[in-house]
Enzyme design. Structure first.
Site, mmCIF file in Angstrom:
data_model
loop_
_atom_site.group_PDB
_atom_site.id
_atom_site.type_symbol
_atom_site.label_atom_id
_atom_site.label_comp_id
_atom_site.label_asym_id
_atom_site.label_seq_id
_atom_site.Cartn_x
_atom_site.Cartn_y
_atom_site.Cartn_z
ATOM 1 N N ASP A 223 1.842 -11.787 -0.292
ATOM 2 C CA ASP A 223 3.146 -11.030 0.210
ATOM 3 C C ASP A 223 4.121 -10.710 -0.982
ATOM 4 O OD1 ASP A 223 4.455 -9.487 2.456
ATOM 5 O OD2 ASP A 223 5.997 -11.326 1.868
ATOM 6 N N GLU A 253 0.220 -7.930 -3.153
ATOM 7 C CA GLU A 253 0.898 -6.534 -2.228
ATOM 8 C C GLU A 253 2.064 -6.468 -3.580
ATOM 9 O OE1 GLU A 253 3.918 -5.352 1.028
ATOM 10 O OE2 GLU A 253 3.919 -7.224 0.249
#
Length: 476
Positions: A223, A253
């Site tokens: 993340d 990400e």
């Protein structure tokens, strides 16, 4: 894995409000995934992206991104509950075991940037020599020392965003600290972890090895990875990968809409096993939705079409951040039209690994069509790939030549932004002479026969809803 496809198994609003009423089975996601294991595998998925399975600051209501305790997978009474939003640790492990029976690979969503929901506050000196009272003491009273004895205090963080002493919000750096060497701003939210602190670094990597080797996951999605220390991402990949004989899979990400900058990010991490989401390609799908995209150049867009990097692209249309019921804090919008043209594009393409979003698949009525496109990918999307000379501003065609290892493979994919309701017809060279084709999607009922030079009059419907076709050879 041959022509792999990823399923994202969650969305932001899962098990809340109207979704809790309409889809009560999603209240126990780990159980649901175990129950649907055979169905998921039969549909052609290879990898499942799980949400963060650890305890968040909001307990059972936390989507997972407000990380409180990485080591609590729904095992301990902390933050008002034993379970996480998705279930208990026992249910998670049962799901992992069941999904592995069908050779499905599982990716854990690792939130390594920050922590939230501290158990106590403490006074610290800030870089500007002022004093602050900050929530940075994590004692994990429910877990104690099980799995890890590390307790967190301000020494484990670079800074935070709330001073309880002055009741002021804003990014603040602790005295003696420097922000980590991340690609973008190191500070994102909450208490920002300090990966120059060896105890924090080692504990996080130990956790990663535990997730792979004890819990049974097969890789990670990182993340907000552009906000995490670059060397930490590299070391985390390298050490978890070396700890296992499994072929692990890693996705970062890095929300970057420019291809050159996304390449710069990959180079800054400099690990060959790291993939990234192709946000630049998704920007083109937004243009396609609006009718603004010049289809002639679609074959050049995104990381998936960048030489030397195309194999590291994870192509997608939506995720839990881009598609929300309420206005997102992110500078984007959902792809509300011509979404199936976008799915057709990513699923037939030679390069990149396509990802399907849970809401698209289960809630928006696209499951049957996506299943059909995945089936076409698995059966026919092989061999060399090239764009058609017939491509124009409105209609794009893409050819797969097929190969000897997959008899009967090869395809002509067509997508259009036309909305005139007409049948759009293009002369496309399929690479297969004297071959009869039919549209695997069923949108066009006619058949097409190529001539001695492999040219055929291929068709696609000029509507936003059905402006996609996948022409494949008729079985001999």
């Amino acid at each position: 894995m041959e022509n792999p496809v990823i399923l994202q198994t969650f969305y932001w609003e899962m098990n809340t409000d109207k979704y809790a009423e309409e889809y009560p089975e999603e209240s126990n996601l780990w159980q649901l995934l175990a129950e649907r294991a055979a169905e998921i595998a039969e549909a052609g998925f290879d990898l499942l992206w799980f949400p963060p399975a650890n305890k968040g600051a909001a307990g059972a209501a936390d989507v997972g991104y407000g990380t409180y305790d990485l080591w609590d997978l729904g095992e301990f009474e902390q933050k008002g509950s034993k379970r996480t939003k998705y279930g208990t640790k026992e249910e998670l492990q049962q799901a992992v075991e069941e999904l592995h029976k069908y050779d499905l690979k599982l990716l854990y969503d690792a939130v390594l940037d920050h922590r939230m929901g501290a158990d106590e506050k403490e006074k610290v000196k800030l870089k500007d020599c002022s004093e602050a009272e900050v929530w940075t003491k994590f004692t994990f009273p429910g877990r104690g020392n099980k799995y890890s004895s590390l307790k967190l205090d301000w020494n484990c963080f670079d800074g935070t965003d709330w001073n309880d002493l002055t009741e002021e919000a804003g990014k603040m750096l602790f005295d003696t600290k420097e922000w980590d060497d991340s690609f973008a701003d190191d500070y994102l939210m909450g208490a920002n972890l300090d990966y120059q602190n060896q105890s924090v670094r080692e504990d996080t990597i130990s956790w990663g090895k535990w997730i792979i080797n004890e819990i049974g996951f097969d890789g990670f999605r990182f993340d907000a990875s552009k906000h995490v220390d670059n060397s930490m991402i590299y070391d985390f990949i390298e050490e978890t990968d070396q700890s296992s004989e499994k072929e692990l899979f890693y996705i970062g990400e890095a929300w970057i809409n420019d291809v050159d900058t996304l390449v710069d990010y990959l180079e800054s991490i400099n690990h060959p096993k790291l993939h990234v989401f192709d946000f630049p390609l998704r920007e083109r799908f937004i243009e396609l939705m609006r009718g603004d995209l010049d289809m002639r150049w679609l074959g050049e867009k995104g990381l998936v079409n960048r030489k030397d990097y195309k194999h590291r692209a994870i192509t997608f249309i939506e995720n839990h951040d881009t598609e929300r019921d309420e206005a997102s804090e992110y500078p984007t919008e959902a792809v509300a039209q011509r979404k199936l043209q976008a799915y057709c594009y990513i699923l037939m393409r030679r390069d990149g690994v396509p990802k399907v979003f849970w809401k698209d698949y289960h809630h928006f009525g696209l499951k049957e069509v996506i299943d059909n496109l995945i089936e076409a990918r698995k059966k026919f999307a092989y061999g060399d790939a090239y764009e058609s000379e017939s491509n124009d501003e409105n209609t794009y065609s893409y050819i797969r030549s097929g190969d000897q290892d997959h008899p009967g493979s090869g395809l002509v994919m067509m997508i259009t932004k036309h909305e005139n309701g007409d049948i759009i017809e293009k002369t496309v060279n399929s690479g297969k002479a004297e071959t009869e084709y039919y549209d695997y999607t069923g949108n066009i009922e006619d058949r097409v026969k190529t001539d001695a030079e492999a040219n055929g009059q291929f068709k696609v419907m000029g509507t936003a809803e059905k402006g996609y076709s996948v022409w494949v050879p008729v079985e001999s």
